[in-house]
Write an enzyme that holds these catalytic residues in place. Sequence first.
Site, PDB file in Angstrom:
ATOM      1  N   ASN A   8     -11.621  -4.247   2.047  1.00 35.89           N
ATOM      2  CA  ASN A   8     -11.135  -4.827   0.659  1.00 35.89           C
ATOM      3  C   ASN A   8     -10.669  -6.255   0.716  1.00 35.89           C
ATOM      4  OD1 ASN A   8     -10.218  -5.466  -1.784  1.00 35.89           O
ATOM      5  ND2 ASN A   8      -8.463  -4.169  -1.887  1.00 35.89           N
ATOM      6  N   TRP A   9     -11.588  -7.309   0.497  1.00 30.88           N
ATOM      7  CA  TRP A   9     -11.462  -8.462   0.711  1.00 30.88           C
ATOM      8  C   TRP A   9     -10.782  -9.415  -0.237  1.00 30.88           C
ATOM      9  CZ3 TRP A   9     -16.681 -11.162   3.255  1.00 30.88           C
ATOM     10  CH2 TRP A   9     -16.681 -10.688   4.572  1.00 30.88           C
ATOM     11  N   LYS A  10     -10.350  -8.333  -1.352  1.00 33.03           N
ATOM     12  CA  LYS A  10      -9.680  -9.151  -2.431  1.00 33.03           C
ATOM     13  C   LYS A  10     -10.121 -10.486  -2.805  1.00 33.03           C
ATOM     14  CE  LYS A  10      -5.756  -6.222  -0.801  1.00 33.03           C
ATOM     15  NZ  LYS A  10      -4.212  -6.099  -0.819  1.00 33.03           N
ATOM     16  N   HIS A  95      -7.142   0.064  -8.101  1.00 34.08           N
ATOM     17  CA  HIS A  95      -6.293  -0.616  -7.330  1.00 34.08           C
ATOM     18  C   HIS A  95      -4.984  -0.916  -7.610  1.00 34.08           C
ATOM     19  CE1 HIS A  95      -4.814  -3.184  -4.195  1.00 34.08           C
ATOM     20  NE2 HIS A  95      -5.662  -2.457  -3.086  1.00 34.08           N
ATOM     21  N   GLU A 164      -2.798   4.807  -1.217  1.00 38.71           N
ATOM     22  CA  GLU A 164      -2.299   3.613  -0.868  1.00 38.71           C
ATOM     23  C   GLU A 164      -0.810   3.481  -1.553  1.00 38.71           C
ATOM     24  OE1 GLU A 164      -5.234   0.379   0.069  1.00 38.71           O
ATOM     25  OE2 GLU A 164      -5.209   0.258  -2.109  1.00 38.71           O
ATOM     26  N   GLY A 170       0.247  -4.667   2.488  1.00 41.99           N
ATOM     27  CA  GLY A 170       0.580  -6.010   2.667  1.00 41.99           C
ATOM     28  C   GLY A 170       1.975  -6.414   3.505  1.00 41.99           C
ATOM     29  N   SER A 203      -1.437  -1.889   4.792  1.00 44.67           N
ATOM     30  CA  SER A 203      -1.154  -2.511   6.158  1.00 44.67           C
ATOM     31  C   SER A 203      -1.894  -1.605   7.389  1.00 44.67           C
ATOM     32  CB  SER A 203       0.263  -2.341   6.424  1.00 44.67           C
ATOM     33  OG  SER A 203       1.018  -3.040   5.476  1.00 44.67           O
TER      34      SER A 203
HETATM   35  P1  PGA Z   1      -3.301  -4.549   3.207  1.00 45.47           P
HETATM   36  O1  PGA Z   1      -4.228  -4.222   1.860  1.00 45.47           O
HETATM   37  O2  PGA Z   1      -4.243  -3.646   4.261  1.00 45.47           O
HETATM   38  O3  PGA Z   1      -3.248  -5.901   3.336  1.00 45.47           O
HETATM   39  O4  PGA Z   1      -2.113  -3.890   3.178  1.00 45.47           O
HETATM   40  C1  PGA Z   1      -4.817  -2.854   1.449  1.00 45.47           C
HETATM   41  C2  PGA Z   1      -5.226  -2.741   0.050  1.00 45.47           C
HETATM   42  O5  PGA Z   1      -4.302  -3.340  -0.796  1.00 45.47           O
HETATM   43  O6  PGA Z   1      -6.214  -2.370  -0.037  1.00 45.47           O
END
Ligand code: PGA
Length: 238
Positions: A8-10, A95, A164, A170, A203
């Site tokens: 997930n590159w956001k 999400h 999640e 994060g 994370s």
């Molecule tokens: P992260 O994000 O791996 O940077 O914690 C995961 C996500 O939000 O899908």
Amino acid sequence: MDKLLIANWKMQLTHNEACTWLETELSSVRETLAYTEHELVICPSFTVLPYATFLYEGLPWGAQDCGLEPRGAYTGDVSALSLGELGISYTLVGHSERRQHYGETNEQVRKKTSIVLNQGIHPVVCIGETSEQRSRRSHVLQEQLEPLLDLYTRPDDLLIIAYEPVWAIGSGTVPSPDDLAETLETIEKFTSGLDYLILYGGSVNENHAKLLSPLVDGFLIGSASLDSEVLKKIILSC
Ligand code: PGA
């Protein structure tokens, strides 16, 4: 398929940065992937998807979201119909960043799931509790998951759940294997006997992937997926 790995590159990369990443890093990542039976799905920004699906046809691509309706006067939305036309294989729905920043509700997540399924795209339904909701996690997960289970009626409808915990995203912290196992047992109770894939997100790095891999069918990987060397380590450690 062994593990399903979703990157997930956001909105971390601009369009040009993402295209450059694909040009320079993708082939070596795929070489690493070839040592495994894992499936890797990259979810870049919408603008990148036409480019990615055209140039790298045949690879599974994912979107990060889709509009609430298939078409109409919804300024700024991107229709699941368009994603279907591009040949997108997966899309995230619900999400926690959509829920937190845009007030997306469980009802809206259900609607998006339905539209996505109708396009033959696999929705990756994201669920998870915030740190304040931790003590009533079971109830929160039930509310997020149960309302959309009746949408899975066709043989090809594959329920993919990404658990999640919002507090883990994060943060550098992940649940312990025992804690995660307990949550997964809870989720299992809410799936009404449907077959499903369960992913963990929040994370994920190579150490966390190794630790939690025996418990799950794959991972939703955020920031670590932007660094191709780390991504390769994750691929090899689960
Ligand atoms: P992260 O994000 O791996 O940077 O914690 C995961 C996500 O939000 O899908």
